[in-house]
Design a protein around this motif. Structure first.
Motif, PDB file in Angstrom:
ATOM      1  N   SER A 170       0.853  -1.185   0.000  1.00 31.83           N
ATOM      2  CA  SER A 170       0.000   0.000   0.000  1.00 31.83           C
ATOM      3  C   SER A 170       0.889   1.236   0.000  1.00 31.83           C
ATOM      4  O   SER A 170       2.038   1.190   0.435  1.00 31.83           O
ATOM      5  CB  SER A 170      -0.914   0.004   1.219  1.00 31.83           C
ATOM      6  OG  SER A 170      -0.152   0.161   2.399  1.00 31.83           O
ATOM      7  N   PHE A 171       0.354   2.335  -0.496  1.00 30.20           N
ATOM      8  CA  PHE A 171       1.136   3.572  -0.514  1.00 30.20           C
ATOM      9  C   PHE A 171       1.528   3.989   0.895  1.00 30.20           C
ATOM     10  O   PHE A 171       2.612   4.494   1.123  1.00 30.20           O
ATOM     11  CB  PHE A 171       0.349   4.690  -1.205  1.00 30.20           C
ATOM     12  CG  PHE A 171       0.173   4.478  -2.692  1.00 30.20           C
ATOM     13  CD1 PHE A 171       0.830   3.469  -3.374  1.00 30.20           C
ATOM     14  CD2 PHE A 171      -0.657   5.306  -3.414  1.00 30.20           C
ATOM     15  CE1 PHE A 171       0.669   3.282  -4.729  1.00 30.20           C
ATOM     16  CE2 PHE A 171      -0.834   5.136  -4.774  1.00 30.20           C
ATOM     17  CZ  PHE A 171      -0.171   4.128  -5.442  1.00 30.20           C
ATOM     18  N   ASP A 172       0.610   3.763   1.845  1.00 27.54           N
ATOM     19  CA  ASP A 172       0.919   4.106   3.242  1.00 27.54           C
ATOM     20  C   ASP A 172       2.186   3.382   3.704  1.00 27.54           C
ATOM     21  O   ASP A 172       3.070   3.979   4.310  1.00 27.54           O
ATOM     22  CB  ASP A 172      -0.251   3.712   4.167  1.00 27.54           C
ATOM     23  CG  ASP A 172      -1.550   4.360   3.757  1.00 27.54           C
ATOM     24  OD1 ASP A 172      -1.639   5.593   3.817  1.00 27.54           O
ATOM     25  OD2 ASP A 172      -2.471   3.615   3.387  1.00 27.54           O
ATOM     26  N   MET A 173       2.229   2.075   3.420  1.00 25.01           N
ATOM     27  CA  MET A 173       3.370   1.269   3.864  1.00 25.01           C
ATOM     28  C   MET A 173       4.635   1.653   3.098  1.00 25.01           C
ATOM     29  O   MET A 173       5.721   1.748   3.683  1.00 25.01           O
ATOM     30  CB  MET A 173       3.068  -0.220   3.673  1.00 25.01           C
ATOM     31  CG  MET A 173       4.127  -1.121   4.254  1.00 25.01           C
ATOM     32  SD  MET A 173       4.432  -0.887   6.020  1.00 25.01           S
ATOM     33  CE  MET A 173       2.935  -1.518   6.715  1.00 25.01           C
ATOM     34  N   LEU A 178       9.974   4.113   3.164  1.00 24.56           N
ATOM     35  CA  LEU A 178      10.879   5.149   2.662  1.00 24.56           C
ATOM     36  C   LEU A 178      11.252   6.130   3.764  1.00 24.56           C
ATOM     37  O   LEU A 178      12.392   6.575   3.847  1.00 24.56           O
ATOM     38  CB  LEU A 178      10.239   5.895   1.492  1.00 24.56           C
ATOM     39  CG  LEU A 178      10.179   5.121   0.183  1.00 24.56           C
ATOM     40  CD1 LEU A 178       9.374   5.897  -0.843  1.00 24.56           C
ATOM     41  CD2 LEU A 178      11.572   4.829  -0.335  1.00 24.56           C
ATOM     42  N   ARG A 179      10.274   6.445   4.591  1.00 23.33           N
ATOM     43  CA  ARG A 179      10.542   7.387   5.678  1.00 23.33           C
ATOM     44  C   ARG A 179      11.606   6.826   6.611  1.00 23.33           C
ATOM     45  O   ARG A 179      12.524   7.533   7.013  1.00 23.33           O
ATOM     46  CB  ARG A 179       9.264   7.686   6.447  1.00 23.33           C
ATOM     47  CG  ARG A 179       9.467   8.711   7.526  1.00 23.33           C
ATOM     48  CD  ARG A 179       8.185   9.091   8.201  1.00 23.33           C
ATOM     49  NE  ARG A 179       8.453  10.154   9.156  1.00 23.33           N
ATOM     50  CZ  ARG A 179       7.543  10.966   9.636  1.00 23.33           C
ATOM     51  NH1 ARG A 179       6.294  10.856   9.268  1.00 23.33           N
ATOM     52  NH2 ARG A 179       7.870  11.900  10.484  1.00 23.33           N
ATOM     53  N   ASP A 180      11.463   5.556   6.968  1.00 24.10           N
ATOM     54  CA  ASP A 180      12.458   4.932   7.850  1.00 24.10           C
ATOM     55  C   ASP A 180      13.854   4.986   7.226  1.00 24.10           C
ATOM     56  O   ASP A 180      14.840   5.224   7.909  1.00 24.10           O
ATOM     57  CB  ASP A 180      12.080   3.476   8.147  1.00 24.10           C
ATOM     58  CG  ASP A 180      10.845   3.356   9.025  1.00 24.10           C
ATOM     59  OD1 ASP A 180      10.453   4.360   9.651  1.00 24.10           O
ATOM     60  OD2 ASP A 180      10.262   2.249   9.075  1.00 24.10           O
ATOM     61  N   ASP A 181      13.926   4.753   5.907  1.00 25.40           N
ATOM     62  CA  ASP A 181      15.222   4.733   5.228  1.00 25.40           C
ATOM     63  C   ASP A 181      15.791   6.126   4.962  1.00 25.40           C
ATOM     64  O   ASP A 181      17.002   6.324   5.000  1.00 25.40           O
ATOM     65  CB  ASP A 181      15.107   4.006   3.882  1.00 25.40           C
ATOM     66  CG  ASP A 181      14.885   2.508   4.053  1.00 25.40           C
ATOM     67  OD1 ASP A 181      15.110   1.999   5.169  1.00 25.40           O
ATOM     68  OD2 ASP A 181      14.481   1.855   3.075  1.00 25.40           O
TER      69      ASP A 181
END
Length: 193
Positions: A170-173, A178-181
């Motif tokens: 999902s786009f959310d996931m 990406l945010r974590d990375d």
């Protein structure tokens, strides 16, 4: 000596005695008041002296607390800005044209499909992915994916399910991964001075 003279003498003696007692009491009250004033002055001097010696430390601590408060506010503002950047990314993904949206989802699906017999779960409000699209995808990629009757609370993308295993694309996931990375790099780019 008459009775009235005796009475006057007793009253005069009583007044004289009362006067002496009052004078003595006033004298003692004056001494106690003077002692208390000296003690108050001594305490006042002691507290003023103590405050003057501790004043630099008190001011230093207040400054430290103020700086910490400012840092906390700055951090909160930065975190809010970073959140807005990622929300904006999610909005851009949702706003893709139908062709770009489908192309992106098909690219993700190509990487996620393992057996070709999985179920695909889409979002409740997905406007682009449907049975017709899936039929075309299956013909093009020689798969046998099926559209699940189940709908997910996702903003875009899909969840691929086979048996008890689910792969969340999902786009959310995706944005969360990406945010974590990339969060450290995003923060660096947004707030480099």
């Amino acid at each position: 000596m008459s009775l009235s003279d005796i009475k006057k003498k007793i009253e005069a003696d009583a007044r004289a005695e009362a006067g002496k007692i009052l004078d003595k009491a006033r004298e003692q009250a004056g001494e106690v008041t003077a002692d208390l004033r000296r003690e108050m002055e001594s305490m006042k001097d002691s507290y003023e002296s103590r405050f003057e010696s501790e004043k630099p430390e008190i001011l230093r601590r207040r400054e430290i607390v103020a700086k910490l408060d400012v840092k906390k506010l700055e951090l909160g503002a930065r975190q809010q800005l970073v959140d807005e950047v990622y929300k904006g990314s999610l909005e851009k993904l949702r706003a893709l044209s139908a062709a770009k949206y489908i192309s992106f989802v098909e690219s993700l699906l190509g990487k996620a499909v393992q057996t070709g017999d999985e179920d695909i779960i889409i979002g409740k409000e997905d406007k682009h992915l449907n049975e017709t699209w899936l039929k075309g995808y299956n013909e093009k990629h020689k798969t046998n994916l099926t559209m699940s009757g189940e709908k997910a609370s996702i903003t875009g993308g899909f969840i691929l399910k086979r048996d008890k295993i689910s792969e969340n694309a999902s786009f959310d996931m995706l944005v969360r991964w990406l945010r974590d990375d990339l969060e450290a790099d995003v923060v660096k780019r947004l707030f480099s001075e």
